[in-house]
Design a protein around this motif. Structure first.
Motif, PDB file in Angstrom:
ATOM      1  N   PHE A 108       0.835  -1.202   0.000  1.00 33.92           N
ATOM      2  CA  PHE A 108       0.000   0.000   0.000  1.00 33.92           C
ATOM      3  C   PHE A 108       0.872   1.254   0.000  1.00 33.92           C
ATOM      4  O   PHE A 108       0.551   2.250  -0.649  1.00 33.92           O
ATOM      5  CB  PHE A 108      -0.921   0.006   1.223  1.00 33.92           C
ATOM      6  N   TYR A 109       1.963   1.193   0.729  1.00 36.23           N
ATOM      7  CA  TYR A 109       2.860   2.345   0.833  1.00 36.23           C
ATOM      8  C   TYR A 109       3.399   2.748  -0.541  1.00 36.23           C
ATOM      9  O   TYR A 109       3.424   3.936  -0.892  1.00 36.23           O
ATOM     10  CB  TYR A 109       4.011   2.003   1.780  1.00 36.23           C
ATOM     11  N   LEU A 153      11.371   6.196  17.918  1.00 35.27           N
ATOM     12  CA  LEU A 153      11.772   6.303  16.515  1.00 35.27           C
ATOM     13  C   LEU A 153      11.062   7.462  15.829  1.00 35.27           C
ATOM     14  O   LEU A 153      11.676   8.228  15.079  1.00 35.27           O
ATOM     15  CB  LEU A 153      11.466   4.999  15.772  1.00 35.27           C
ATOM     16  N   PHE A 154       9.757   7.587  16.095  1.00 32.62           N
ATOM     17  CA  PHE A 154       8.993   8.665  15.477  1.00 32.62           C
ATOM     18  C   PHE A 154       9.452  10.034  15.983  1.00 32.62           C
ATOM     19  O   PHE A 154       9.331  11.033  15.279  1.00 32.62           O
ATOM     20  CB  PHE A 154       7.498   8.489  15.738  1.00 32.62           C
ATOM     21  N   TYR A 182       9.266   9.018   9.483  1.00 33.52           N
ATOM     22  CA  TYR A 182       8.755   7.719   9.044  1.00 33.52           C
ATOM     23  C   TYR A 182       7.283   7.848   8.689  1.00 33.52           C
ATOM     24  O   TYR A 182       6.538   8.570   9.355  1.00 33.52           O
ATOM     25  CB  TYR A 182       8.868   6.674  10.161  1.00 33.52           C
ATOM     26  N   HIS A 183       6.869   7.135   7.665  1.00 37.71           N
ATOM     27  CA  HIS A 183       5.442   6.966   7.414  1.00 37.71           C
ATOM     28  C   HIS A 183       5.007   5.696   8.130  1.00 37.71           C
ATOM     29  O   HIS A 183       5.713   4.684   8.108  1.00 37.71           O
ATOM     30  CB  HIS A 183       5.158   6.850   5.914  1.00 37.71           C
ATOM     31  N   VAL A 184       3.842   5.731   8.777  1.00 33.90           N
ATOM     32  CA  VAL A 184       3.393   4.602   9.588  1.00 33.90           C
ATOM     33  C   VAL A 184       3.269   3.331   8.749  1.00 33.90           C
ATOM     34  O   VAL A 184       3.647   2.243   9.192  1.00 33.90           O
ATOM     35  CB  VAL A 184       2.047   4.925  10.268  1.00 33.90           C
ATOM     36  N   ASN A 187      -4.566  -3.005  10.421  1.00 33.16           N
ATOM     37  CA  ASN A 187      -3.508  -2.002  10.545  1.00 33.16           C
ATOM     38  C   ASN A 187      -3.839  -0.746   9.756  1.00 33.16           C
ATOM     39  O   ASN A 187      -3.603   0.373  10.217  1.00 33.16           O
ATOM     40  CB  ASN A 187      -2.174  -2.593  10.067  1.00 33.16           C
ATOM     41  N   ILE A 188      -4.407  -0.926   8.566  1.00 33.06           N
ATOM     42  CA  ILE A 188      -4.759   0.230   7.739  1.00 33.06           C
ATOM     43  C   ILE A 188      -5.826   1.076   8.422  1.00 33.06           C
ATOM     44  O   ILE A 188      -5.702   2.300   8.537  1.00 33.06           O
ATOM     45  CB  ILE A 188      -5.246  -0.237   6.355  1.00 33.06           C
TER      46      ILE A 188
END
Length: 363
Positions: free
Chosen positions: A63-64, A196-197, A202-204, A277-278
């Motif tokens: 998806f990313y 980390l964030f 970062y993109h989740v 998760n999405i």
């Protein structure tokens, strides 16, 4: 209200409903697998189930790239790398394995409600690792949640199920202990991801997808070993030619080949965890982590209710059939929900309000 606002409300409501339904489906799918019996042999493959979960997580990387997602650029942060995500993936792998083992031997609603203790452990880690402070109301909410969790766990030992294929109280106790241990590894994963964030861009979806890929690598190494380590317990082992092992990949696929619905459930499990998760990430992004927590609580109610229906109408034992056990579970569940709501300050207790509240940030 403009058309865009109306569309936004519809979109958000769709996310909430989707998260409830897909999250419920995911837990029930695994419970269906764990109560499937083929030629007199129960389908018990916690490590292969965890591997399938990582397949679902890895789907998020698709998806990313397909939707060309990009992380919001913060000039004060560095660009995150691939390797460092192996650490939270390791925590995720340990957590998933422990929880999938436990789900084989206890009702899915108790499994789900005990996982509510993640709030407690995360709060502790946040206080001592991230140096965040808890208000009096948050502390009271945590204590109430602990009481609820204790009552829920106690119900499964005080009252036995009416159907004959129940597991012993010893294996149930071990299962609950595994869940409690998994709360610490999962909290460690969340705290590490938060750090980390704070440091990296970062993109989740990238984080979830890459962790899934690392998880596949870990289990690709561990799975052959588990296939040859003897397991001498009466319950929880996978048997091949009369000998018990911690996992038998060949038996896993043999059982899938013998039951089409079981195969369908495994595929549903892979895609439902990806969708979960999405939906979850989008709820956090467009609404709040608080809403995501409340939605997860609603999922627990559905799991419990559906489990009772399945147990009462089929040969599968998903929940305790004792009315007293169900009453105790309901009381524990109410306390757990109240603890969550008070902790998140959806319900405010006036005498616990601090003049200067230092609230724990949304997880």
């Amino acid at each position: 209200m403009t058309n865009n606002e109306q569309k936004s409300v519809f979109f958000i409501n769709s996310l909430l409903v989707g998260m409830i339904l897909v999250g419920t489906l995911n837990t029930l799918v695994y419970k269906y697998q764990n109560t499937t019996v083929i030629d007199g042999v129960t389908f018990i493959h916690p490590y292969m189930q965890a591997l399938c979960m990582f397949v679902g997580e890895a789907c998020c990387i698709v998806f990313y790239f397909v939707f060309k997602m990009k992380a919001e650029e913060d000039p004060n942060k560095e660009n995150g790398g691939f390797k460092i995500l192996s650490i939270p993936a390791l925590f995720d792998g340990i957590t998933s394995s422990l929880q999938h083992v436990a789900l084989n031997f206890i009702p899915s609603s108790i499994y789900q409600m005990l996982r509510g203790g993640l709030m407690i452990v995360t709060a502790g880690f946040s206080k001592f690792v991230l140096k965040k402070q808890l208000s009096k109301q948050q502390q009271f909410g945590i204590l109430l949640a602990i009481l609820g969790i204790f009552i829920v766990g106690l119900s499964n030992f005080l009252f036995r199920k009416s159907k004959s294929d129940d597991f012993s109280w010893e294996i149930k106790l071990i299962s609950i202990a595994l869940i409690i241990v998994s709360l610490f590894t999962q909290a460690a994963q969340y705290i590490f991801e938060e750090k980390l964030f704070q440091k990296y861009n970062y993109h989740v979806f990238y984080v979830v997808g890459v962790e899934g890929m690392w998880g596949l690598l870990y289990f690709g190494i561990v799975m052959p070993i588990l296939n040859f380590i003897p397991c001498n317990f009466e319950e929880g082992c996978v048997f091949r030619n009369g000998q018990g092992y911690w996992e038998c990949t060949d038996v896993f696929f043999q059982q899938l080949g013998a039951d089409a619905w079981l195969t369908v459930s495994v595929i549903m499990g892979i895609f439902s965890i990806a969708l979960f998760n999405i939906f979850g990430v989008n709820v956090t992004k467009y609404v709040s982590a608080l809403t995501r927590t409340v939605v997860d609580t609603i999922r627990t109610i559905l799991i419990w209710g559906i489990g009772l229906i399945v147990t009462a109408t089929t040969s599968r034992v998903w929940e305790n059939t004792s009315k007293w056990a169900n009453l105790i579970e309901l009381i524990g569940f109410v306390l757990l929900v109240l603890g969550n709501l008070i902790y998140k300050e959806m319900l405010k207790i006036s005498f616990l309000q601090d003049k200067k509240k230092v609230l724990l940030e949304e997880q």
